[in-house]
Write an enzyme that holds these catalytic residues in place. Structure first.
Site, short mmCIF file in Angstrom:
data_model
loop_
_atom_site.label_atom_id
_atom_site.label_comp_id
_atom_site.label_asym_id
_atom_site.label_seq_id
_atom_site.Cartn_x
_atom_site.Cartn_y
_atom_site.Cartn_z
N GLN A 1 0.92 -1.34 -0.06
CA GLN A 1 0.00 -0.20 -0.06
C GLN A 1 0.92 1.28 0.12
O GLN A 1 0.71 1.89 1.01
CB GLN A 1 -0.99 0.09 1.32
CG GLN A 1 -1.81 -1.17 1.25
CD GLN A 1 -2.65 -1.14 2.34
OE1 GLN A 1 -3.07 -0.16 2.99
NE2 GLN A 1 -2.95 -2.51 3.25
N HIS B 1 8.87 -3.87 -0.84
CA HIS B 1 8.12 -3.90 -1.77
C HIS B 1 8.20 -2.79 -3.01
O HIS B 1 8.20 -3.08 -4.19
CB HIS B 1 6.46 -4.06 -1.57
CG HIS B 1 5.75 -4.57 -2.80
ND1 HIS B 1 5.72 -5.69 -3.53
CD2 HIS B 1 4.64 -3.96 -3.58
CE1 HIS B 1 5.13 -5.68 -4.35
NE2 HIS B 1 4.35 -4.75 -4.55
N LYS C 1 1.19 -9.93 -16.64
CA LYS C 1 -0.03 -10.27 -16.25
C LYS C 1 -0.97 -9.15 -16.28
O LYS C 1 -0.80 -8.06 -15.99
CB LYS C 1 0.03 -10.95 -14.89
CG LYS C 1 0.31 -10.23 -13.89
CD LYS C 1 0.67 -10.76 -12.50
CE LYS C 1 0.92 -9.62 -11.33
NZ LYS C 1 1.22 -10.23 -10.13
N ASP D 1 11.14 -13.31 -7.07
CA ASP D 1 10.15 -12.22 -6.60
C ASP D 1 10.49 -11.67 -5.36
O ASP D 1 11.53 -12.14 -4.58
CB ASP D 1 8.59 -12.93 -6.66
CG ASP D 1 7.47 -11.64 -7.07
OD1 ASP D 1 7.75 -10.69 -6.90
OD2 ASP D 1 6.23 -12.34 -7.08
N THR E 1 -0.56 -15.43 -1.89
CA THR E 1 -1.47 -16.67 -2.14
C THR E 1 -0.79 -17.66 -3.24
O THR E 1 -1.16 -18.79 -3.51
CB THR E 1 -2.77 -16.17 -2.61
OG1 THR E 1 -2.47 -15.84 -4.04
CG2 THR E 1 -3.48 -15.51 -1.62
N ALA E 2 0.39 -17.28 -3.79
CA ALA E 2 1.18 -18.12 -4.76
C ALA E 2 0.40 -18.32 -6.02
O ALA E 2 1.15 -18.99 -6.79
CB ALA E 2 1.63 -19.49 -4.11
#
Length: 313
Positions: free
Chosen positions: A99, A132, A195, A221, A226-227
């Site tokens: 976020q 991130h 994607k 990554d 959630t893979a």
């Protein structure tokens, strides 16, 4: 390392195992602290030894729930009220980092809020790993030492993965810079998965940009939640002729049904660091420790040395 630098290391509930390994690497005991839980769900933090005038390092990842963040904030507040000299938050996995910007109307910027809360609580420095988004460092008004999981991953890759047939891949365009750095330092080609998402944790379409025919693919990554992305990318690589697919990611968030997806996927191996405790048993998952990396960073902060040489890239 002896404790002549007048520092102490303490741990929250979530990161105690990693903190113990950090202390083993430093050659110092883990500091004594009590976290008391009450029937209504509240908890209180108290230090069981004097930290007056000491530099304290508080190890706590802010995952998997807001309780871990609140626990860290109370640890910081208690250290400040106990007259600690410097208070460094050591956050191996910085939660809410996804976020980091306003990407739609009327949305919160959680990473900035967390930075403000930590600063207001009283930290004087932050040590973290693989944020991130790099720009989160700018949300803080205190020094931020940003470490990289590549420091431990590169050693593992060079020892265990033949480079002559290796291709580095990113499971999404946002990770291109990270994957390119690995490809550059390993001297191997790179491919990209593009994607499109329907919504969070739900992928509509994915395609490969580049050639993986008869190659050993290494997906790179920072976070696996959630893979869904990483396993779909692996399956797509195999469909396009890849000989094998492995993956590395710094942070094993691994929300359900991630472990099942990894086990059932075409991934040969999924490698994480221990920035987050991973208690599940998944045959394909391997954990590399970053304890020595954080210990060395703490040592250099205490001795006022540069930590730049700790960065692989």
């Amino acid at each position: 390392m002896n404790n002549e630098n007048n520092f102490s290391v303490f741990s929250g509930t979530n990161s105690r195992y990693l903190a113990e390994k950090i202390c083993n690497s430093l050659g110092c005991p883990l500091g004594r602290m009590n976290i008391e839980h009450f029937a209504d769900g509240e908890f209180a933090v108290s230090y069981e030894e004097s930290i007056r005038g000491r530099d304290v390092f508080l190890v706590q990842s802010t995952f998997p729930s807001s309780d871990n963040l609140m626990e860290l904030l109370l640890m910081i507040d208690a250290a400040k009220r106990a007259s600690a000299h410097y208070i460094t938050a050591v956050i191996p996995y910085f939660g809410w980092a996804r976020q980091d910007r306003k990407d739609k109307p009327r949305v919160s910027i959680g990473a900035k809020l967390i930075a403000d809360l930590l600063s207001k609580a009283g930290i004087t420095r932050l040590i973290t790993m693989d944020l991130h988004a790099d720009q989160i460092q700018g949300f803080f008004d205190v020094p931020v030492d940003h470490l990289y999981g590549s420091t431990v991953f590169m050693e593992y890759i060079r020892k265990n993965m033949p480079l002559e047939n290796l291709v580095v891949a990113t499971p999404d365009v946002g990770g291109t810079k990270r994957a390119n750095s690995y490809a550059k330092h390993l001297g191997v080609p790179m491919v990209i998965c593009h994607k499109s998402r329907l919504k969070a944790n739900e992928i509509a379409e994915m395609r490969i940009i580049g050639d993986v025919q008869d190659k050993d693919v290494l997906l790179v990554d920072d976070i696996v939640d959630t893979a869904g992305t990483i396993t779909k990318a692996a399956d797509l690589m195999k469909e396009n002729g890849a000989r094998s697919v492995c993956a590395i990611a710094s942070h094993a968030v691994m929300s359900d049904p991630a472990s099942m997806r990894v086990d059932q996927s075409t991934l040969k191996e999924m490698i994480f660091t221990d920035s987050i405790p991973y208690p599940h048993k998944c045959e394909k998952v391997k954990i590399l420790s970053v304890a020595d990396l954080f210990a060395e960073a703490i040592k250099r902060v205490c001795s006022h040395e540069s930590i730049t040489t700790l960065y692989y890239f």
